[in-house]
Each structure stands twice: as structure tokens, then as C-alpha cells.
Design a protein around this motif. Sequence first.
Motif, PDB file in Angstrom:
ATOM      1  N   UNK A   1       0.838  -1.206   0.000  1.00 39.32           N
ATOM      2  CA  UNK A   1       0.000   0.000   0.000  1.00 39.32           C
ATOM      3  C   UNK A   1       0.874   1.258   0.000  1.00 39.32           C
ATOM      4  N   UNK A   2       1.944   1.251   0.783  1.00 38.48           N
ATOM      5  CA  UNK A   2       2.875   2.393   0.801  1.00 38.48           C
ATOM      6  C   UNK A   2       3.507   2.584  -0.571  1.00 38.48           C
ATOM      7  N   UNK A   3       3.886   1.479  -1.178  1.00 42.70           N
ATOM      8  CA  UNK A   3       4.491   1.522  -2.503  1.00 42.70           C
ATOM      9  C   UNK A   3       3.537   2.132  -3.524  1.00 42.70           C
ATOM     10  N   UNK A   4       2.264   1.731  -3.469  1.00 41.80           N
ATOM     11  CA  UNK A   4       1.291   2.246  -4.441  1.00 41.80           C
ATOM     12  C   UNK A   4       1.072   3.743  -4.259  1.00 41.80           C
ATOM     13  N   UNK A   5       1.054   4.213  -3.019  1.00 44.42           N
ATOM     14  CA  UNK A   5       0.910   5.652  -2.786  1.00 44.42           C
ATOM     15  C   UNK A   5       2.101   6.388  -3.389  1.00 44.42           C
ATOM     16  N   UNK A   6       3.307   5.872  -3.190  1.00 45.45           N
ATOM     17  CA  UNK A   6       4.487   6.520  -3.743  1.00 45.45           C
ATOM     18  C   UNK A   6       4.466   6.492  -5.266  1.00 45.45           C
ATOM     19  N   UNK A   7       4.084   5.362  -5.842  1.00 47.79           N
ATOM     20  CA  UNK A   7       3.989   5.264  -7.305  1.00 47.79           C
ATOM     21  C   UNK A   7       2.954   6.253  -7.836  1.00 47.79           C
ATOM     22  N   UNK A   8       1.840   6.382  -7.136  1.00 43.35           N
ATOM     23  CA  UNK A   8       0.809   7.342  -7.547  1.00 43.35           C
ATOM     24  C   UNK A   8       1.356   8.767  -7.506  1.00 43.35           C
ATOM     25  N   UNK A   9       2.095   9.104  -6.453  1.00 43.76           N
ATOM     26  CA  UNK A   9       2.662  10.455  -6.339  1.00 43.76           C
ATOM     27  C   UNK A   9       3.612  10.743  -7.497  1.00 43.76           C
ATOM     28  N   UNK A  10       4.399   9.733  -7.889  1.00 44.25           N
ATOM     29  CA  UNK A  10       5.294   9.896  -9.034  1.00 44.25           C
ATOM     30  C   UNK A  10       4.471  10.156 -10.288  1.00 44.25           C
ATOM     31  N   UNK A  11       3.425   9.369 -10.471  1.00 41.94           N
ATOM     32  CA  UNK A  11       2.531   9.550 -11.617  1.00 41.94           C
ATOM     33  C   UNK A  11       1.940  10.958 -11.637  1.00 41.94           C
ATOM     34  N   UNK A  12       1.478  11.390 -10.465  1.00 40.18           N
ATOM     35  CA  UNK A  12       0.778  12.674 -10.344  1.00 40.18           C
ATOM     36  C   UNK A  12       1.720  13.866 -10.453  1.00 40.18           C
ATOM     37  N   UNK A  13       2.891  13.791  -9.807  1.00 44.12           N
ATOM     38  CA  UNK A  13       3.722  14.982  -9.625  1.00 44.12           C
ATOM     39  C   UNK A  13       4.943  15.077 -10.516  1.00 44.12           C
ATOM     40  N   UNK A  14       5.581  13.964 -10.783  1.00 41.88           N
ATOM     41  CA  UNK A  14       6.926  14.041 -11.339  1.00 41.88           C
ATOM     42  C   UNK A  14       7.063  13.563 -12.767  1.00 41.88           C
ATOM     43  N   UNK A  15       6.087  12.888 -13.284  1.00 43.67           N
ATOM     44  CA  UNK A  15       6.292  12.310 -14.600  1.00 43.67           C
ATOM     45  C   UNK A  15       4.998  12.315 -15.402  1.00 43.67           C
ATOM     46  N   UNK A  16       5.110  12.444 -16.692  1.00 41.84           N
ATOM     47  CA  UNK A  16       3.918  12.408 -17.549  1.00 41.84           C
ATOM     48  C   UNK A  16       3.536  10.993 -17.958  1.00 41.84           C
ATOM     49  N   UNK A  17       3.633  10.034 -17.028  1.00 46.83           N
ATOM     50  CA  UNK A  17       3.304   8.649 -17.343  1.00 46.83           C
ATOM     51  C   UNK A  17       1.806   8.416 -17.293  1.00 46.83           C
ATOM     52  N   UNK A  18       1.288   7.601 -18.210  1.00 42.67           N
ATOM     53  CA  UNK A  18      -0.109   7.163 -18.076  1.00 42.67           C
ATOM     54  C   UNK A  18      -0.185   6.113 -16.963  1.00 42.67           C
ATOM     55  N   UNK A  19      -1.342   5.957 -16.320  1.00 46.64           N
ATOM     56  CA  UNK A  19      -1.460   4.998 -15.215  1.00 46.64           C
ATOM     57  C   UNK A  19      -1.037   3.570 -15.563  1.00 46.64           C
ATOM     58  N   UNK A  20      -1.265   3.146 -16.805  1.00 49.89           N
ATOM     59  CA  UNK A  20      -0.891   1.782 -17.155  1.00 49.89           C
ATOM     60  C   UNK A  20       0.622   1.566 -17.118  1.00 49.89           C
ATOM     61  N   UNK A  21       1.400   2.646 -17.173  1.00 50.33           N
ATOM     62  CA  UNK A  21       2.854   2.540 -17.061  1.00 50.33           C
ATOM     63  C   UNK A  21       3.239   1.993 -15.686  1.00 50.33           C
ATOM     64  N   UNK A  22       2.591   2.471 -14.636  1.00 48.45           N
ATOM     65  CA  UNK A  22       2.864   1.990 -13.288  1.00 48.45           C
ATOM     66  C   UNK A  22       2.351   0.568 -13.121  1.00 48.45           C
ATOM     67  N   UNK A  23       1.154   0.293 -13.595  1.00 53.20           N
ATOM     68  CA  UNK A  23       0.534  -1.019 -13.426  1.00 53.20           C
ATOM     69  C   UNK A  23       1.345  -2.114 -14.106  1.00 53.20           C
ATOM     70  N   UNK A  24       1.884  -1.853 -15.282  1.00 54.13           N
ATOM     71  CA  UNK A  24       2.607  -2.910 -15.997  1.00 54.13           C
ATOM     72  C   UNK A  24       3.881  -3.331 -15.280  1.00 54.13           C
ATOM     73  N   UNK A  25       4.412  -2.496 -14.380  1.00 52.88           N
ATOM     74  CA  UNK A  25       5.604  -2.861 -13.620  1.00 52.88           C
ATOM     75  C   UNK A  25       5.287  -3.722 -12.406  1.00 52.88           C
ATOM     76  N   UNK A  26       4.021  -3.865 -12.062  1.00 49.65           N
ATOM     77  CA  UNK A  26       3.619  -4.639 -10.890  1.00 49.65           C
ATOM     78  C   UNK A  26       3.486  -6.108 -11.266  1.00 49.65           C
ATOM     79  N   UNK A  27       4.164  -6.967 -10.505  1.00 45.31           N
ATOM     80  CA  UNK A  27       4.093  -8.406 -10.750  1.00 45.31           C
ATOM     81  C   UNK A  27       3.567  -9.090  -9.501  1.00 45.31           C
TER      82      UNK A  27
END
Length: 184
Positions: free
Chosen positions: A103-129
Amino acid sequence: MLAVFEKAIGNPPEELGLPLVGFDCKKTREEISETFRLLWPESTFYHLSNGNFMTLSHDEAQSPLHQRSMFVTDGIFCIFIRTLVNICELRRHYGLSRQATEAMLMVDAYKVLRDRAPYPPDQVIKDLQGKFAFVLFDAKSNTLFVARDREGSVELKWGMAGDGSLVLSDDPNTIQEACGKIRG
């Protein structure tokens, strides 16, 4: 796990609002909350603005296969179900400690998505295994981010409450009772 969001935040598809012949048990957000509290009185409830809420039950009989974690920081709420097999790699990638939960990891990944990078959400999801599902809500921006693994290994059902709210749960019976129809 149960999360309920007003229609303005999570807009369910119209077909979930169509009546079922001889079956009308759609409940309001308040009724859904009360029913969940009665079934799982030891649950952690997070009351959000406008009657929205997220809750996580603490079932003592949970097996390691049904691992759950919740994390809240800076108005961001995340419930994560099950586990990521590549969490060590992801912790290093996001600069998190070894104690960081999924859960902590997902919050941090979301913050990166929101604040620091122009990544689409599926970019974060595809890295999750792994086998997982999560619900993340950013109260400051009224942003809802919901996903599960590609195989759908973890049940994450959704439906529409009587007032048009989006209802999400890992328990299909909760959705069926609250909404009448379920998707997942």
C-alpha cells in the motif's frame, strides 16, 4: 475491503443502474456502511468527504494468501490486497525502505505519476508483478485509481448503490447485497 464513492468521483456504467426484474435491493451509501459495520465491527473505517468512505476488515482467520494492507498519508488513502512478487525491486526503484508495504508503494507510485512524470497509469501497473488488487483515493484532487493484476487473480467487484455511487469490494456477496448487480 469496501470502498464507496459518490457518482462525481467514480461513475459506474449505466447498465448497472438498470433494474433487475423482481430484484431491487440497492442500498444507499449509509445503509451499505451500516451493514458492513455490523458484519465486521472491528473494521478500520476512513470517512472521506461527501459521505464517501473506505474500510478494511480485520479478519483473524485471514490466510497469508489474502494479505491486506492500508496506508494513509497526505490525504491519499490506499487499500492493497494480496502481494507483489517484485516488491523488493519496486522499493529500490521508488527509494523506499525494506519495511514499506504494498500500500505504501502504491501511494508513492501514484505520487510519481501525479507529480513528477507524464506517465499514463498503465505505465505503473505494468511494472507490478503478482496477484493483487488495490483502491487508491486522493482526497485533495478527488482522484480514484483502481486496478488489479492482468489475470484477475484477486476478486475486485464493483457495482452501483441506490444513489448512483460506485461500490468496490473484494467480497462479491457484499456487492450483491448492496447493489443487486456486480461487475468485476
